[in-house]
Write an enzyme that holds these catalytic residues in place. Structure first.
Site, PDB file in Angstrom:
ATOM      1  N   PHE A 184       3.122   6.572   2.253  1.00 55.67           N
ATOM      2  CA  PHE A 184       4.240   7.314   1.680  1.00 55.67           C
ATOM      3  C   PHE A 184       3.792   8.386   0.687  1.00 55.67           C
ATOM      4  O   PHE A 184       4.615   9.099   0.137  1.00 55.67           O
ATOM      5  CB  PHE A 184       5.188   6.336   0.958  1.00 55.67           C
ATOM      6  CG  PHE A 184       5.541   5.141   1.793  1.00 55.67           C
ATOM      7  CD1 PHE A 184       6.402   5.266   2.870  1.00 55.67           C
ATOM      8  CD2 PHE A 184       5.002   3.892   1.521  1.00 55.67           C
ATOM      9  CE1 PHE A 184       6.730   4.166   3.650  1.00 55.67           C
ATOM     10  CE2 PHE A 184       5.329   2.791   2.296  1.00 55.67           C
ATOM     11  CZ  PHE A 184       6.192   2.928   3.365  1.00 55.67           C
ATOM     12  N   PRO A 188       0.818  -1.217   0.000  1.00 59.33           N
ATOM     13  CA  PRO A 188       0.000   0.000   0.000  1.00 59.33           C
ATOM     14  C   PRO A 188       0.851   1.265   0.000  1.00 59.33           C
ATOM     15  O   PRO A 188       1.825   1.374   0.755  1.00 59.33           O
ATOM     16  CB  PRO A 188      -0.810  -0.128   1.291  1.00 59.33           C
ATOM     17  CG  PRO A 188      -0.899  -1.592   1.537  1.00 59.33           C
ATOM     18  CD  PRO A 188       0.409  -2.156   1.059  1.00 59.33           C
ATOM     19  N   CYS A 189       0.460   2.215  -0.852  1.00 55.85           N
ATOM     20  CA  CYS A 189       1.282   3.414  -1.015  1.00 55.85           C
ATOM     21  C   CYS A 189       0.866   4.558  -0.094  1.00 55.85           C
ATOM     22  O   CYS A 189       1.602   5.530   0.066  1.00 55.85           O
ATOM     23  CB  CYS A 189       1.213   3.900  -2.462  1.00 55.85           C
ATOM     24  SG  CYS A 189      -0.428   4.468  -2.986  1.00 55.85           S
ATOM     25  N   GLN A 190      -0.315   4.464   0.521  1.00 57.28           N
ATOM     26  CA  GLN A 190      -0.836   5.596   1.300  1.00 57.28           C
ATOM     27  C   GLN A 190       0.125   6.101   2.385  1.00 57.28           C
ATOM     28  O   GLN A 190       0.202   7.310   2.606  1.00 57.28           O
ATOM     29  CB  GLN A 190      -2.189   5.246   1.918  1.00 57.28           C
ATOM     30  CG  GLN A 190      -3.331   5.146   0.924  1.00 57.28           C
ATOM     31  CD  GLN A 190      -3.399   3.793   0.243  1.00 57.28           C
ATOM     32  OE1 GLN A 190      -2.551   2.936   0.464  1.00 57.28           O
ATOM     33  NE2 GLN A 190      -4.402   3.583  -0.594  1.00 57.28           N
TER      34      GLN A 190
END
Length: 355
Positions: A85, A81-83
């Protein structure tokens, strides 16, 4: 070549790799609706709808061995998951447990010993905590100890055939030999950049709030009277700068940024980056480019702009499907990376044969 897709979401990478000729073997994601979508489209794959921290690496390795009776090469996908960063996440915290999910892949890599590894995330992931012991720094140091050669780069999705301006950080690793950045396929001197028109112009006309009877995901949320009036004043490619003064929010009258909100797409350009709220007219330039269609893009149109097949099955509410689509890696980009990996593998095999 076999695929294990960690943090698979609804299956953007798996779909792209399948189109490139890979065998989708195992998927994993914690999100229930994304898992349902994945399983509907990849029934051949073993799927784990669990938190990766609760999955035993030995158990998964045994399952993979049973499915890989020919001892085919393996690519492990780890698009965590990118959230935690993302620049868009103003509430991100070092205490966010998702920050350490990439660490969980270490034990699986040790046991599975994949030939290739593919990581995709937001640009800037590689810079976060670079001067201290951050998750990405730990990951690349771990790869080096395991004998991997890897390349890091920023991928522009439109340069790989995706009709969308989408910038992502990518790491490709190989245990077999040095690996290069996949060659661009679209742009100057190559194929023309794909546009919104190329991917969504064929869909039937619908109104805001309508559902096309032949495709339940060719649907767009209803708009209130104010937003209907706003979009009616917005030309193709336009935004709130085209409105009469009485339609502009007070907070926007003195704010020159965020011009994509309440905007319409342009037919002959790539779409803007699709987000998890790409179903919402007020959350980005997600208005349909046709001035005769006063609505946000439909979920099927959004999925096509992420280059999912027209018949891809989605599970969940419109908000849940919007999140799945916005979080996905564009299929066409994953396909091009997959083709590059297959070419690399064949070159390594041929070179070893000459030796």
């Amino acid at each position: 070549m076999k695929v294990i897709d960690f943090f698979s979401g609804c299956g953007g990478v798996s779909e792209g790799l399948r189109q490139a000729g890979f065998d989708i073997t195992i998927g994993l994601d914690f999100d229930k609706k994304a898992a349902e979508t994945y399983q509907a489209n990849f029934p051949e794959a073993q799927f784990y709808n669990v938190d990766i921290r609760k999955l035993d690496e030995i158990e998964l390795a045994k399952t993979f061995k049973q499915k890989n009776i020919n001892n085919d090469p393996l690519i492990l996908v780890a698009c965590a998951p990118c959230q935690p960063f993302s620049k868009q996440n103003k509430a991100k915290s070092e205490d966010d447990i998702r920050r350490t999910l990439l660490d969980e892949t270490h034990r699986f890599i040790k046991v599975l010993d994949p030939d290739y590894i593919f990581v995709e995330n937001v640009p800037g992931l590689q810079k976060i905590d670079k001067d201290k012991d951050g998750p990405y720094k730990r990951f690349v140091e771990f790869l080096s100890t395991q004998g991997y050669k890897f390349v890091e780069f920023i991928a522009q999705a439109e340069e790989y055939g995706v009709p969308q301006r989408r910038k992502r950080f990518v790491l490709l690793a190989s245990k077999l030999a040095e690996i290069q950045i996949p060659p661009k396929t679209h742009g100057e001197g190559l194929l023309p950049i794909a546009t919104v028109r190329d991917y969504i112009s064929e869909f039937p006309v619908i109104k805001a709030g309508d559902i096309n009877p032949e495709d339940i995901w060719h649907r767009s949320p209803s708009l209130n009277d104010l937003n209907l009036e706003r979009i009616r004043h917005t030309p193709e490619g336009g935004d709130r700068r085209d409105w009469p003064d009485h339609l502009i929010n007070e907070c926007h009258k003195t704010h020159s940024g965020h011009m994509d909100t309440y905007g319409r797409m342009s037919w002959n350009l790539p779409a803007p980056t699709l987000t998890t709220k790409c179903h919402s007219y007020s959350n980005g330039r997600f208005g349909h480019p046709d001035i005769k269609q006063d609505r946000a893009i439909s979920m099927r149109e959004a999925s096509r702009l992420q280059t999912f097949p027209k018949n891809f099955i989605f599970k969940g509410s419109i908000a849940e499907v919007s999140r799945q689509i916005g979080n996905a890696v564009p299929c066409e980009m994953a396909k091009q990376f997959g083709l590059s990996i297959l070419k690399h593998f064949e070159e390594v095999k041929n070179n070893n044969g000459k030796d």
